[in-house]
Scaffold this motif. Structure first.
Motif, short mmCIF file in Angstrom:
data_model
loop_
_atom_site.label_atom_id
_atom_site.label_comp_id
_atom_site.label_asym_id
_atom_site.label_seq_id
_atom_site.Cartn_x
_atom_site.Cartn_y
_atom_site.Cartn_z
N UNK A 1 0.83 -1.21 0.00
CA UNK A 1 0.00 0.00 0.00
C UNK A 1 0.87 1.26 0.00
N UNK A 2 0.56 2.14 -0.92
CA UNK A 2 1.22 3.45 -0.96
C UNK A 2 0.17 4.53 -0.91
N UNK A 3 0.46 5.57 -0.17
CA UNK A 3 -0.43 6.72 -0.17
C UNK A 3 0.37 8.00 -0.36
N UNK A 4 -0.02 8.74 -1.38
CA UNK A 4 0.60 10.06 -1.60
C UNK A 4 -0.47 11.13 -1.36
N UNK A 5 -0.05 12.24 -0.83
CA UNK A 5 -0.91 13.43 -0.85
C UNK A 5 -0.32 14.38 -1.89
N UNK B 1 0.06 14.29 -5.07
CA UNK B 1 1.08 13.67 -5.91
C UNK B 1 1.35 14.51 -7.17
N UNK B 2 2.63 14.67 -7.48
CA UNK B 2 3.01 15.41 -8.67
C UNK B 2 3.17 16.90 -8.41
N UNK B 3 2.65 17.35 -7.29
CA UNK B 3 2.80 18.77 -6.96
C UNK B 3 4.05 18.95 -6.10
N UNK B 4 4.38 20.22 -5.91
CA UNK B 4 5.56 20.50 -5.11
C UNK B 4 5.35 20.07 -3.65
N UNK B 5 4.08 20.13 -3.23
CA UNK B 5 3.77 19.80 -1.83
C UNK B 5 3.56 18.30 -1.62
N UNK B 6 3.99 17.49 -2.60
CA UNK B 6 3.79 16.04 -2.54
C UNK B 6 4.34 15.42 -1.23
N UNK B 7 3.51 14.54 -0.64
CA UNK B 7 3.96 13.80 0.55
C UNK B 7 3.72 12.31 0.31
N UNK B 8 4.74 11.51 0.50
CA UNK B 8 4.59 10.06 0.38
C UNK B 8 4.31 9.52 1.79
N UNK B 9 3.04 9.46 2.15
CA UNK B 9 2.67 9.25 3.56
C UNK B 9 2.69 7.78 3.98
N UNK B 10 2.45 6.86 3.05
CA UNK B 10 2.61 5.42 3.35
C UNK B 10 3.48 4.83 2.26
N UNK B 11 4.54 4.14 2.66
CA UNK B 11 5.51 3.66 1.68
C UNK B 11 5.54 2.14 1.64
N UNK B 12 4.86 1.58 0.66
CA UNK B 12 4.91 0.15 0.40
C UNK B 12 4.65 -0.66 1.67
N UNK B 13 3.50 -0.41 2.28
CA UNK B 13 3.18 -1.09 3.53
C UNK B 13 2.44 -2.41 3.26
N UNK B 14 2.96 -3.50 3.80
CA UNK B 14 2.27 -4.79 3.71
C UNK B 14 2.15 -5.36 5.12
#
Ligand code: ADP
Ligand code: MG
Length: 440
Positions: free
Chosen positions: A10-14, A16-29
């Motif tokens: 699972x990945x979650x970005x807020x 995404x693609x903008x300057x304010x991009x946050x990768x809030x969950x990184x490949x969670x299993x």
């Protein structure tokens, strides 16, 4: 045991693609077993709430699969997802999120009305929940007429509407005083043990983990590690009901020598008790240090020095007075080769302040000779920076700077001289060279 929740990559970005991009969950299993009591634990901003919103279907994730009872919630339509949220999962929010224009009963009945249950039936079921949470006398009251602890119980009752097998609680103790926090923990424990519901809690406070069996330690959107443990039995927890049971049990059984297993239990009880409001890392270090002291691997002096030393220098980062107090409690336990029950007894005789209470006392103390009025904003800011200062997140100079900086620039706006006195008083207390007796 069967798996009730599965997360696959699972990945979650807020943004995404903008300057304010946050990768809030990184490949969670991960997999959660049915009937488990799970916590996502970690510092603020590490992605706990994001995790909870993903599991409960409040937010759709950018990619990856989330299976609840083998159903992939990513494949649900918006309408199906809404129904899942009303029936599959009960959510207890930190801010309670009650509807102000509805009574307690109305709030609890609302999720049932959403899924088409008749008003009469919904209210009948809501009554049962209101009773279970001991809120009968408030059934016709509005949320704003209730205390924080009562509102929290309404939040829990509402989460139980539609009888969901999974209960999710986001920082359930965050807005509660210590008495209500204990009550909320007892309710969650009961929902897990008696009803067999799966509980998922999100917290940044080690103290609230006392009943949890699986802990996911999180940082920066990543699961760092998984910890499995047996919760402490009821009579070994600090809190409600303890006062009677612990001393009696100690008297019945006589003194036991502490086994290594008991030592680590003692260390955990002590860290639950002393480290409320401290970070994950500080708490872990405290537990190791206490275990070393209880097993006499280190002496009193080394113990106290490490308690006092800042975290980045390898210490626990307690401020001096607190380090002294903690050390003196623990010395009593060491001296007398105390057993588990006696440890709990000792704690009950010497109620320790939470960090929050301590910060308030410090604030009172450093401002008591200030002649101007202190605004609510200034009080709040003071609490924040005192907290930062006692954890060494801020230097003495930075503390003074914020005190003097104008309110318009997000400072506390105290006149230079007064600010200096306040900053000095705080340092004196933290260094232990000033008696610490706040006026009431
Ligand atoms: P926690 O609950 O552990 O404090 P969150 O899940 O709230 O952490 O936040 C994780 C990260 O995602 C943080 O960096 C936060 O600033 C960011 N974030 C959370 N919600 C949003 C949002 N709606 N838009 C943009 N960024 C967000
Ligand atoms: Mg959060």
């Amino acid at each position: 045991m069967s798996t009730i929740i599965t997360l696959n990559h699972v990945n979650q970005w807020y943004n995404k693609g903008k300057q304010s991009e946050v990768h809030a969950l990184k490949d969670v299993s991960l997999e959660v077993e049915q009937g488990d009591y799970v916590a996502f634990f970690g510092p603020s901003g590490c992605g706990k709430t994001t995790m909870l919103y993903a599991i409960s279907g409040i937010d759709r994730v950018t990619d990856g699969d989330i299976l609840i009872n083998d159903q992939n919630i990513a494949h649900l339509s918006n309408q199906e997802l809404a129904i899942f949220r009303q029936t599959g999962i009960g959510i207890v929010f930190q801010q309670f999120n009650l509807v102000p224009s509805l009574t307690v009963l109305g709030n609890v009945a609302l999720p049932m009305a959403f899924v088409g249950i008749s008003k009469a039936k919904a209210e009948e079921e809501a009554w049962k929940l209101v009773k279970r949470l001991q809120l009968e006398q408030y059934a016709e009251h509005y949320p704003q007429e209730l205390s924080g602890g009562q509102q929290q119980r309404v939040g829990i009752a509402r989460a139980l509407a539609n009888n969901p097998p999974i209960i999710i609680a986001d920082e359930p103790l965050g807005n509660l005083d210590s008495v209500n926090a204990k009550i909320a923990l007892d309710i969650l424990r009961e929902l897990n043990e008696k009803d067999g519901r799966t509980i998922i809690m999100v917290t940044h406070e080690a103290w609230s983990l006392q009943d949890v069996r699986t802990i996911y330690h999180m940082k920066d959107g990543v699961i760092l590690s998984v910890e499995h443990r047996e919760p402490l039995p009821m009579n070994e927890r600090t809190g409600k009901g303890l006062e009677d049971s612990a001393p009696k049990k100690a008297a019945e059984e006589g003194k036991k020598e502490a086994s290594p297993e008991n030592l680590s239990k003692m260390a955990r009880i002590l860290s639950n008790y002393f480290m409320r409001g401290h970070t994950v890392e500080e708490t872990a270090r405290f537990e190791t240090l206490v275990t070393d002291r209880l097993s006499k691997k280190i002496d009193t002096k080394a113990f106290q020095e490490t308690l006092d030393k800042s975290f980045k220098d390898g210490g626990v980062g307690l401020w001096k007075r607190k380090a002294e107090r903690v050390a003196s409690y623990i010395e009593k336990i060491v001296e007398k080769q105390k057993d588990l029950d006696a440890t709990i007894e000792l704690i009950n005789q010497n109620p320790e302040l939470t960090v929050e209470d301590e910060v308030k006392q410090l604030r009172k103390w450093i401002t008591e000779e200030y002649v101007g009025t202190v605004s609510p904003y200034q009080n709040e800011l003071l609490d924040e920076i005192i907290n930062d200062r006692i954890h060494s997140f801020m230097t003495q100079d930075q503390f003074l700077t914020v005190l003097q900086r104008p309110v318009k620039q997000f400072g506390a706006g105290f006149p230079g001289h007064s600010a200096q006195i306040m900053a000095e008083r705080l340092e004196l207390i933290l260094n232990g060279s000033q008696p610490y007796v706040p006026k009431q």
